[in-house]
Design a protein around this motif. Sequence first.
Motif, PDB file in Angstrom:
ATOM      1  N   MET A  76       0.858  -1.286   0.069  1.00  0.00           N
ATOM      2  CA  MET A  76      -0.152  -0.004  -0.102  1.00  0.00           C
ATOM      3  C   MET A  76       0.862   1.162  -0.089  1.00  0.00           C
ATOM      4  SD  MET A  76      -2.989   0.999  -0.400  1.00  0.00           S
ATOM      5  CE  MET A  76      -3.689  -0.593   0.138  1.00  0.00           C
ATOM      6  N   ASN A  77       2.019   1.073   0.453  1.00  0.00           N
ATOM      7  CA  ASN A  77       2.893   2.349   0.461  1.00  0.00           C
ATOM      8  C   ASN A  77       3.898   2.690  -0.803  1.00  0.00           C
ATOM      9  OD1 ASN A  77       2.205   2.601   3.249  1.00  0.00           O
ATOM     10  ND2 ASN A  77       4.274   2.229   4.112  1.00  0.00           N
ATOM     11  N   ASP A  78       3.714   1.467  -1.732  1.00  0.00           N
ATOM     12  CA  ASP A  78       4.236   1.590  -3.027  1.00  0.00           C
ATOM     13  C   ASP A  78       3.514   2.864  -3.653  1.00  0.00           C
ATOM     14  OD1 ASP A  78       5.376   1.627  -5.372  1.00  0.00           O
ATOM     15  OD2 ASP A  78       5.287  -0.500  -5.628  1.00  0.00           O
ATOM     16  N   PRO A  79       4.373   3.953  -4.032  1.00  0.00           N
ATOM     17  CA  PRO A  79       3.790   5.248  -4.966  1.00  0.00           C
ATOM     18  C   PRO A  79       3.065   4.485  -6.240  1.00  0.00           C
ATOM     19  CG  PRO A  79       5.518   6.014  -4.083  1.00  0.00           C
ATOM     20  CD  PRO A  79       5.694   4.398  -3.857  1.00  0.00           C
ATOM     21  N   ALA A  80       3.337   3.278  -6.729  1.00  0.00           N
ATOM     22  CA  ALA A  80       2.759   2.887  -7.888  1.00  0.00           C
ATOM     23  C   ALA A  80       1.526   1.977  -7.702  1.00  0.00           C
ATOM     24  CB  ALA A  80       3.995   1.687  -8.601  1.00  0.00           C
ATOM     25  N   ASP A  81       1.147   1.807  -6.541  1.00  0.00           N
ATOM     26  CA  ASP A  81       0.043   1.134  -6.117  1.00  0.00           C
ATOM     27  C   ASP A  81      -1.241   1.871  -6.847  1.00  0.00           C
ATOM     28  OD1 ASP A  81      -2.451   0.332  -4.725  1.00  0.00           O
ATOM     29  OD2 ASP A  81      -1.052  -0.575  -3.254  1.00  0.00           O
ATOM     30  N   PRO A  82      -1.833   0.613  -7.569  1.00  0.00           N
ATOM     31  CA  PRO A  82      -3.040   1.251  -8.279  1.00  0.00           C
ATOM     32  C   PRO A  82      -4.068   1.934  -7.606  1.00  0.00           C
ATOM     33  CG  PRO A  82      -2.673  -1.119  -8.685  1.00  0.00           C
ATOM     34  CD  PRO A  82      -1.632  -0.653  -7.541  1.00  0.00           C
ATOM     35  N   ALA A  83      -4.227   1.816  -6.198  1.00  0.00           N
ATOM     36  CA  ALA A  83      -5.101   2.554  -5.307  1.00  0.00           C
ATOM     37  C   ALA A  83      -4.909   4.175  -5.393  1.00  0.00           C
ATOM     38  CB  ALA A  83      -5.087   1.838  -4.001  1.00  0.00           C
ATOM     39  N   PHE A  84      -3.695   4.422  -5.774  1.00  0.00           N
ATOM     40  CA  PHE A  84      -3.214   5.901  -5.658  1.00  0.00           C
ATOM     41  C   PHE A  84      -4.029   6.696  -6.875  1.00  0.00           C
ATOM     42  CE2 PHE A  84       0.545   7.834  -3.793  1.00  0.00           C
ATOM     43  CZ  PHE A  84       0.743   7.026  -2.951  1.00  0.00           C
ATOM     44  N   ARG A  85      -4.637   5.783  -7.783  1.00  0.00           N
ATOM     45  CA  ARG A  85      -5.379   6.625  -8.810  1.00  0.00           C
ATOM     46  C   ARG A  85      -6.596   7.281  -8.380  1.00  0.00           C
ATOM     47  NH1 ARG A  85      -6.868   1.361  -9.265  1.00  0.00           N
ATOM     48  NH2 ARG A  85      -8.916   0.747  -9.355  1.00  0.00           N
ATOM     49  N   LEU A  86      -7.050   6.731  -7.000  1.00  0.00           N
ATOM     50  CA  LEU A  86      -8.203   7.480  -6.217  1.00  0.00           C
ATOM     51  C   LEU A  86      -8.018   8.666  -5.599  1.00  0.00           C
ATOM     52  CD1 LEU A  86      -9.389   3.901  -4.656  1.00  0.00           C
ATOM     53  CD2 LEU A  86     -10.377   5.073  -6.678  1.00  0.00           C
ATOM     54  N   ILE A  87      -6.699   9.088  -5.580  1.00  0.00           N
ATOM     55  CA  ILE A  87      -6.280  10.379  -4.763  1.00  0.00           C
ATOM     56  C   ILE A  87      -5.826  11.317  -5.834  1.00  0.00           C
ATOM     57  CG2 ILE A  87      -4.691  11.332  -3.389  1.00  0.00           C
ATOM     58  CD1 ILE A  87      -3.902   8.499  -2.111  1.00  0.00           C
ATOM     59  N   GLN A  88      -7.018  12.062  -6.061  1.00  0.00           N
ATOM     60  CA  GLN A  88      -6.690  13.206  -7.148  1.00  0.00           C
ATOM     61  C   GLN A  88      -5.628  14.334  -6.643  1.00  0.00           C
ATOM     62  OE1 GLN A  88      -8.145  12.781 -10.239  1.00  0.00           O
ATOM     63  NE2 GLN A  88      -8.461  10.924  -9.564  1.00  0.00           N
ATOM     64  N   PRO A  89      -4.771  14.964  -7.704  1.00  0.00           N
ATOM     65  CA  PRO A  89      -4.025  15.862  -7.277  1.00  0.00           C
ATOM     66  C   PRO A  89      -4.827  17.147  -6.745  1.00  0.00           C
ATOM     67  CG  PRO A  89      -3.317  15.039  -9.323  1.00  0.00           C
ATOM     68  CD  PRO A  89      -4.673  14.385  -9.078  1.00  0.00           C
TER      69      PRO A  89
ATOM     70  N   GLU B 157       7.035  11.240   2.320  1.00  0.00           N
ATOM     71  CA  GLU B 157       6.505  12.547   1.978  1.00  0.00           C
ATOM     72  C   GLU B 157       6.834  13.020   0.536  1.00  0.00           C
ATOM     73  OE1 GLU B 157       7.958  15.402   4.574  1.00  0.00           O
ATOM     74  OE2 GLU B 157       6.792  14.647   6.228  1.00  0.00           O
ATOM     75  N   ARG B 158       7.954  12.752   0.103  1.00  0.00           N
ATOM     76  CA  ARG B 158       8.389  13.013  -1.300  1.00  0.00           C
ATOM     77  C   ARG B 158       7.488  12.554  -2.334  1.00  0.00           C
ATOM     78  NH1 ARG B 158      12.162   9.426   0.172  1.00  0.00           N
ATOM     79  NH2 ARG B 158      12.599   7.740  -1.019  1.00  0.00           N
ATOM     80  N   TYR B 159       6.960  11.115  -2.188  1.00  0.00           N
ATOM     81  CA  TYR B 159       6.013  10.681  -3.240  1.00  0.00           C
ATOM     82  C   TYR B 159       4.895  11.325  -3.047  1.00  0.00           C
ATOM     83  CZ  TYR B 159       9.630   7.048  -3.962  1.00  0.00           C
ATOM     84  OH  TYR B 159      10.911   6.521  -4.221  1.00  0.00           O
ATOM     85  N   LEU B 160       4.077  11.328  -1.850  1.00  0.00           N
ATOM     86  CA  LEU B 160       2.908  12.035  -1.677  1.00  0.00           C
ATOM     87  C   LEU B 160       2.659  13.290  -2.229  1.00  0.00           C
ATOM     88  CD1 LEU B 160       1.889  11.074   1.986  1.00  0.00           C
ATOM     89  CD2 LEU B 160       0.496  10.411  -0.244  1.00  0.00           C
ATOM     90  N   ALA B 161       4.034  14.257  -1.813  1.00  0.00           N
ATOM     91  CA  ALA B 161       3.794  15.555  -2.461  1.00  0.00           C
ATOM     92  C   ALA B 161       3.805  15.717  -3.791  1.00  0.00           C
ATOM     93  CB  ALA B 161       4.919  16.310  -1.720  1.00  0.00           C
ATOM     94  N   GLU B 162       4.749  14.711  -4.392  1.00  0.00           N
ATOM     95  CA  GLU B 162       4.615  14.826  -6.002  1.00  0.00           C
ATOM     96  C   GLU B 162       3.467  14.141  -6.665  1.00  0.00           C
ATOM     97  OE1 GLU B 162       7.378  12.441  -9.521  1.00  0.00           O
ATOM     98  OE2 GLU B 162       7.807  12.087  -7.334  1.00  0.00           O
ATOM     99  N   HIS B 163       2.839  13.272  -6.006  1.00  0.00           N
ATOM    100  CA  HIS B 163       1.743  12.756  -6.453  1.00  0.00           C
ATOM    101  C   HIS B 163       0.534  13.897  -6.426  1.00  0.00           C
ATOM    102  CE1 HIS B 163      -1.397   9.806  -7.618  1.00  0.00           C
ATOM    103  NE2 HIS B 163      -2.149  10.248  -6.774  1.00  0.00           N
ATOM    104  N   LEU B 164       0.338  14.521  -5.249  1.00  0.00           N
ATOM    105  CA  LEU B 164      -0.650  15.466  -5.095  1.00  0.00           C
ATOM    106  C   LEU B 164      -0.369  16.792  -5.806  1.00  0.00           C
ATOM    107  CD1 LEU B 164      -1.268  14.886  -1.164  1.00  0.00           C
ATOM    108  CD2 LEU B 164      -2.844  14.557  -2.783  1.00  0.00           C
ATOM    109  N   GLY B 165       0.936  17.041  -6.127  1.00  0.00           N
ATOM    110  CA  GLY B 165       1.107  18.244  -6.894  1.00  0.00           C
ATOM    111  C   GLY B 165       1.365  19.268  -5.916  1.00  0.00           C
ATOM    112  N   VAL B 166       1.884  19.100  -4.845  1.00  0.00           N
ATOM    113  CA  VAL B 166       1.892  20.152  -3.887  1.00  0.00           C
ATOM    114  C   VAL B 166       3.333  20.197  -3.053  1.00  0.00           C
ATOM    115  CG1 VAL B 166      -0.438  20.313  -3.139  1.00  0.00           C
ATOM    116  CG2 VAL B 166       1.141  18.757  -1.886  1.00  0.00           C
ATOM    117  N   SER B 167       3.638  21.115  -2.606  1.00  0.00           N
ATOM    118  CA  SER B 167       4.960  21.358  -1.897  1.00  0.00           C
ATOM    119  C   SER B 167       5.229  20.522  -0.751  1.00  0.00           C
ATOM    120  CB  SER B 167       5.375  22.852  -1.739  1.00  0.00           C
ATOM    121  OG  SER B 167       4.664  23.255  -0.496  1.00  0.00           O
TER     122      SER B 167
END
Length: 259
Positions: free
Chosen positions: A1-14, A46-56
Motif C-alpha cells: 500500500m505504501n508503494d507510490p505505484a500502487d493502483p489505489a493511488f489513482r483514487l487520490i486526485q492531485p 513525503e516526497r512521493y505524496l507531495a509529488e503525487h498530490l502536486g503540492v510542496s
Amino acid sequence: MNDPADPAFRLIQPARRGNAFEETVERLLHAIKLGVFPAGSRLPPERYLAEHLGVSRSTLRDGLADLQTAGYLTVQRGRYGGATVSASLPTRGADPAVLRRAEVEDVLAFRAVVEPGAARLAAELVCTEESRRSLLGALQAVAEADATRYRPLDARLHLAIAEAAGSPSLALAVAQARSRTNDMLDRIPFLAANINHSNRQHAAIVKAVLGGNPERAQAEMTAHLEGTAALLRGFLLDEAQDEAQDEAQDEAQDEAAGA
C-alpha cells in the motif's frame, strides 16, 4: 500500500493550486476513508505524496500535522519517521447526527452563489466611510482572534462584506448561508494552517472590495469558499456511508410503494 505505484493511488486526485492546503487535507482524508491507507498503515514517504498530490512538501507537512492534531494520523520525524494512520479514527464530533451528502452540498451550493455575488456588488459600489471602517475593523478583528473567537468573528467579516453590498435581502441570504455553514464548521477540527490561509484570503477580498475591483472580489471570494468546501467535504462526507444510506432509503421507498 505504501508503494507510490500502487493502483489505489489513482483514487487520490492531485490538489489544485488555488487552495492547496485544504485540498491536500481533503484528498488524504478521502484516501483514509476509502481504505487506500487503512487504519494502522504507514503513508508513503513525503516526497512521493507531495509529488503525487502536486503540492510542496511544506504544504503536505502542514496537512499531515493538522491531521495528526485532529486524531487521524501519528507523525514521527527523523530518519525512521513517517505518518501512520490512527488505529481508531475520530468520530464526527459531539453531534451524533450524520449529515447526508445532499445536505452538505446544498449548503455549499447556496453559499457559492450568494457570497461571491455579494462581494462583487460591494466592490461595484462606492464605499462609504462607515462601510470602510466596518470592513477594516472586521478584518482586523478576525486576523487577531484566537481559536475560541475565530469563527464568530470570521462570520462577522463575511456579513460586513454582504452589508457593504447595500442589499438587505442579499445580506440576509448571506447570514443564512453562514449560519448553516457554521453548523458544519463546528463539527470539524480547528486547523491552524487553514486559518492562516483564510486570513490571507480575507485580506485579498477586502482589498478588492475597497479597491473597487468587482471581478477580483468575486474571484477571491470564490477561491476562499472553495477552500472551506474542500475541508468540509473531507471531514464530513463518507462516500461509503452515503451509498449505504441511499440504498437503505431506496429500499424503504420500495417497501412503502409496495405496501
